[in-house]
Write an enzyme that holds these catalytic residues in place. Structure first.
Site, PDB file in Angstrom:
ATOM      1  N   ASP A 151       4.724  -0.696   3.463  1.00 28.29           N
ATOM      2  CA  ASP A 151       3.702  -2.225   3.882  1.00 28.29           C
ATOM      3  C   ASP A 151       4.148  -2.415   5.387  1.00 28.29           C
ATOM      4  O   ASP A 151       4.897  -1.711   5.745  1.00 28.29           O
ATOM      5  CB  ASP A 151       3.691  -2.914   2.826  1.00 28.29           C
ATOM      6  CG  ASP A 151       3.239  -2.466   1.466  1.00 28.29           C
ATOM      7  OD1 ASP A 151       2.151  -1.254   1.802  1.00 28.29           O
ATOM      8  OD2 ASP A 151       3.568  -3.038   0.416  1.00 28.29           O
ATOM      9  N   HIS A 165       1.744   4.303   4.599  1.00 25.48           N
ATOM     10  CA  HIS A 165       1.071   2.976   4.430  1.00 25.48           C
ATOM     11  C   HIS A 165       1.194   3.916   2.170  1.00 25.48           C
ATOM     12  O   HIS A 165       1.001   2.547   2.084  1.00 25.48           O
ATOM     13  CB  HIS A 165      -0.150   2.603   4.835  1.00 25.48           C
ATOM     14  CG  HIS A 165      -0.365   1.212   4.649  1.00 25.48           C
ATOM     15  ND1 HIS A 165       0.840   0.751   4.015  1.00 25.48           N
ATOM     16  CD2 HIS A 165      -1.261  -0.055   5.681  1.00 25.48           C
ATOM     17  CE1 HIS A 165      -0.069  -0.960   4.036  1.00 25.48           C
ATOM     18  NE2 HIS A 165      -1.145  -0.771   4.937  1.00 25.48           N
TER      19      HIS A 165
END
Length: 518
Positions: free
Chosen positions: A494, A490
């Site tokens: 995204d 992450h």
């Protein structure tokens, strides 16, 4: 007139290790003959014999049992009667690099450049003993990295003159591993034929095969069963074996690697009782971790807990189109010697999805995201209890389905046969875990193969009842479905890029028949 010959340990014989005199096999005043074992030296890894370089009488023993010795230390003195002028002019001296003549050539055995691809390796096993004759291409020794075992082969026909590195030693690219003597015909270089150059005779480490059998002492007085090499110890620990149950074929009853392997294949091993280990009142057997298992453990902990915040997204995928396409093409591929698997389709679909979402094929840096031009996809390949490796299919973006299937088969075959090299595991930019082949429907998170930023998971293919609209009505149908997941770092990616990649991937698989490249 008597001539004194110094008994010394040749330079480079110990390669920096410490040796201790474990036993003198002769006494002062004893008559010896050339090639007769005089004493044994013991290091932390090996036991070596020092043999007489000439006939004579042991006039002095200068180091006592238990004394530590280093290279070129004077161990003792042999006295002999007058020798011929020729011998006086050139007494024998056995060097690591004996003089070359028209009949012999010295060849250095080195680890080729780029063989390790930057990884560390240790010597797991010398397959050929010093003095053994080999042909070009014959395996000489085995090197072990944290993921693969590789063989180093003979660069030419000849005799293995010396083993410069020992079991357990770490090696790097270009390291000198040993010395090979290439000779005309199949003549073997022995101590008797060694060049005579120096005034001091240096005794040499020798295997028992270089000494006459009738001069060997009884095994009860020279028992070596307590000497356990690293390769033997590793096998004993790995399989929970009791060395007392294994007969040793080595010098003095020493147990060799081959003895352990033979024992495991015997009926006695099948009926052995594993060594019990008791922990907090529980009974069990400790199975030492292999280098591969240690590497996997470290890599997984580092990726999940110390490097990348993992997030997983899951889609469902219909497999009917590629099942039909595979059914049509499977025979043609097979006739060409190539097995067409679903994984080949997954690789091709990854290329389509990455071309739409390039940030998946990337590496995260603190100051930038490095997006790669080549798409090099690793395939997680289970090796049973031995662990997991990830051979890489490189430049998949330049391959059609047949070429992908061919490369995939080559890499997975090498993985299961233990023939992968470090180069086969290098430069991956993305990884696929086809965990469904072992029955898993879904797995999360699948830990990212650092330093990549994502890993694709494919679950088990199964028939599922789904509701579809047919002619304006909802109808229940049976479809071949599986779950497909993408675990991402992450920091780099995204949800938008994650789901967009999965959308393109699923669309490619579900509409395969319409692809012009299929």
């Amino acid at each position: 007139m008597q001539h004194s010959i110094s008994i010394t340990l040749p330079a480079d014989a110990l390669e920096g290790t410490v040796a201790t005199v474990s036993d003198w096999l002769v006494t002062e005043g004893e008559q010896v003959t050339k090639g007769m074992p005089l004493l044994e030296l013991e290091t932390d890894k090996v036991t070596m014999e020092i043999c007489a370089e000439a006939d004579g009488v042991i006039s002095q023993i200068l180091v006592a049992r238990g004394t530590e010795v280093s290279e070129d230390v004077l161990l003792g003195v042999i006295s002999r009667d007058s020798v011929s002028p020729t011998e006086n002019a050139a007494p024998a001296s056995l060097d690591l690099y004996p003089s070359t003549t028209d009949e012999s050539t010295i060849i250095e055995i080195r680890l080729p450049a780029e063989q390790l691809e930057g990884t560390a390796a240790k010597v797991a096993n010398w397959i050929v003993d010093t003095g053994g004759y080999v042909k070009e291409g014959d395996p000489l020794l085995e090197l072990e990295t944290d993921k693969v075992t590789m063989e180093v082969t003979a660069p030419a026909d000849g005799m293995l003159r010396s083993q410069v590195i020992q079991l357990g030693d770490e090696v790097e690219e270009g390291t000198l591993l040993g010395i090979l003597v290439k000779q005309a015909g199949r003549e073997t270089l022995t101590l008797e034929s060694a060049p005579e150059k120096a005034s001091t005779v240096s005794a040499s480490p020798s295997s028992s095969s270089q000494c006459k059998p009738e001069q060997q002492l009884d095994s009860e007085t020279r028992n070596a069963r307590h000497l356990i090499g690293p390769a033997v110890r590793r096998l004993l620990n790995k399989h929970g074996l009791n060395i007392d149950l294994i007969s040793g074929s080595g010098r003095g009853g020493r147990v060799t690697r081959d003895d352990v392997i033979a024992f495991m294949a015997s009926d006695a091993a099948k009926h052995r009782t594993p060594n019990p280990v008791t922990t907090s009142g529980l009974s069990g057997t400790r199975v030492p971790h292999t280098p591969m298992r240690k590497s996997i453990a470290s890599h997984m902990v580092n990726s999940l807990l110390h490097t990348a915040p993992h997030v997983t997204s899951v889609f469902e995928m219909d497999m009917e189109r590629i099942m039909e396409h595979r059914k049509q093409c499977k025979l043609g591929f097979s006739e060409a010697g190539v097995k067409l698997t679903f994984t080949a389709y997954f690789l091709a679909a990854c290329v389509k999805a990455m071309q739409a979402v390039p940030s998946i094929n990337a590496r995260f840096h603190e100051d930038a995201l490095e997006i790669f031009d080549d798409i090099n996809i690793g395939i997680g390949t289970a090796l049973g209890d031995q662990g997991l490796v990830v051979p890489v299919i490189k430049q998949v973006q330049n391959k059609n389905l047949f070429e992908i299937a061919t490369a995939l088969q080559q890499q997975t075959d090498k993985a299961r046969e233990g023939k992968l090299t470090p180069a086969d595991l290098k430069d991956g930019t993305f990884t696929i875990s086809n965990h469904g082949v072992s029955g898993s429907l879904f797995a999360a998170p699948i830990i990212i193969n650092q330093p990549q930023v994502a890993i694709l998971g494919i679950g088990k293919l199964e028939k599922r009842v789904v509701v579809q609209e047919v002619d304006g009505e909802d109808v229940m149908t049976i479809r071949p479905k599986c779950y497909v997941s993408l675990s991402i770092d992450h920091r780099a990616i995204d949800a938008y890029q994650t789901n967009l990649f999965l959308s393109h991937f699923v669309e490619t698989i579900e509409n395969w028949a319409y692809l012009p490249s299929s």
